[in-house]
Design an enzyme around this catalytic site. Structure first.
Site, PDB file in Angstrom:
ATOM      1  N   ASP A  71       0.741  -1.326   0.041  1.00 46.47           N
ATOM      2  CA  ASP A  71      -0.067   0.016   0.038  1.00 46.47           C
ATOM      3  C   ASP A  71       1.009   1.249  -0.123  1.00 46.47           C
ATOM      4  OD1 ASP A  71      -1.912  -1.887   0.254  1.00 46.47           O
ATOM      5  OD2 ASP A  71      -3.035  -0.735   2.119  1.00 46.47           O
ATOM      6  N   ASP A  72       0.328   2.359  -0.453  1.00 45.13           N
ATOM      7  CA  ASP A  72       0.851   3.914  -0.328  1.00 45.13           C
ATOM      8  C   ASP A  72       1.897   4.151  -1.425  1.00 45.13           C
ATOM      9  OD1 ASP A  72      -1.070   3.522   1.751  1.00 45.13           O
ATOM     10  OD2 ASP A  72       0.675   4.038   3.389  1.00 45.13           O
ATOM     11  N   HIS A 126      -5.256   9.670   0.272  1.00 49.86           N
ATOM     12  CA  HIS A 126      -5.007   8.883   1.665  1.00 49.86           C
ATOM     13  C   HIS A 126      -5.377   9.795   2.993  1.00 49.86           C
ATOM     14  CE1 HIS A 126      -3.157   5.803   4.201  1.00 49.86           C
ATOM     15  NE2 HIS A 126      -3.383   5.020   3.131  1.00 49.86           N
ATOM     16  N   HIS A 217       3.947  -2.198   2.807  1.00 51.37           N
ATOM     17  CA  HIS A 217       3.890  -1.062   2.390  1.00 51.37           C
ATOM     18  C   HIS A 217       5.369  -0.658   1.734  1.00 51.37           C
ATOM     19  CE1 HIS A 217       0.981  -0.503   5.454  1.00 51.37           C
ATOM     20  NE2 HIS A 217       0.424   0.408   4.874  1.00 51.37           N
TER      21      HIS A 217
HETATM   22 ZN   LIG Z   1      -2.398   3.147   3.241  1.00 51.63          ZN
END
Ligand SMILES: [Zn+2]
Length: 254
Positions: A71-72, A126, A217
């Site tokens: 993620d991210d 986000h 991440h």
């Molecule tokens: Zn996230």
């Protein structure tokens, strides 16, 4: 598992029952506290499927497969390191990308796809207050990101991971409006916390079984080091990381 609608109906039935037997106001207070506690926990734990039906694991999968998810990103420094490691071990993963990061790193985003990995929507900004924004804003966060994904790659994303795994009725409406499938996880690594690399790796290895979805991440050297340990562990245990669409036999793109 408990569902938001079921809890609301049960609460209403109890309210009617309390009125019939004329209980003191404290009973209503306790009932509200129980409702609030269950709803707060359900909103924060994606695996409960309390508001939204997310795909969190597939223990029925025939092969020895798991899905590693990131993620991210995309992140100019760390995503390339993650991609190199995945290439060395010849496995595939899924990247839930933030719209504004795709805008800043379009080449890197295309590289993720060209190397055989799957990409999904992880909102545009986000926002830390994602769980508190209005439905209209949720829809905008999801639509804008899908538009950027399509502009940069030509793909129409179908899968989405809610930031922080937070869900509520507004996020549910947003997901349905844009026509996305929510993807959760069964193993949260906590790789963005202050926990040590070794503690995190041990904790993942202790729980990991075929069909699991692991949340990592692509945003730090610590996560890259955790990934390296994890990939070695998978190889030693004859497990393979595949994309989310492959794990569930679904389409990641329209
Ligand atoms: Zn996230």
């Amino acid at each position: 598992m408990l569902k938001f609608n079921t809890i609301n109906i049960l609460t209403l039935i109890l309210v009617v029952f309390f009125q019939l037997i004329s209980v003191s106001i404290w009973f209503y207070g306790c009932l509200f506290l129980v409702w609030l506690t269950i709803t707060s926990i359900g909103s924060l734990h994606i695996r409960w499927n309390y508001h939204v039906n997310s795909l969190n694991s597939n223990y029925e999968v025939a092969q020895n497969e798991v899905s590693i998810t990131f993620d991210d990103g995309p992140h100019a420094e760390f995503t390339p390191k993650v991609l190199e490691l995945l290439k060395v071990y010849n496995v595939k993963a899924t990247f839930f990308c933030i719209g504004k990061h795709i805008e800043s790193n379009p080449e890197l985003f295309r590289r993720i796809i060209s190397e055989g990995h799957t990409v999904g929507n992880h909102t545009f900004n986000h926002k830390n207050n994602f769980g508190f924004i209005k439905t209209k804003e949720v829809v905008r966060e999801l639509e804008t990101t899908n538009e950027i994904i399509e502009k940069v790659s030509g793909l129409k994303a179908k899968i989405f991971r809610p930031p922080f795994g937070v869900t509520n009725p507004r996020i549910k409406k947003g997901i349905n409006t844009v026509g996305l499938q929510s993807i959760g996880w069964s193993i949260r690594s906590f790789d963005t916390t202050s926990k040590s690399k070794n503690t995190i790796v041990k904790s993942i290895e202790k729980k990991l079984q075929k069909g699991d979805i692991v949340l990592l991440h692509d945003t730090s050297d610590k996560s890259v080091e955790i990934l390296e340990q994890l990939l070695l562990f998978l190889k030693q245990n004859k497990l393979e990381s595949v994309t989310i669409d492959s794990l569930f036999n679904i389409k990641a793109y329209a």
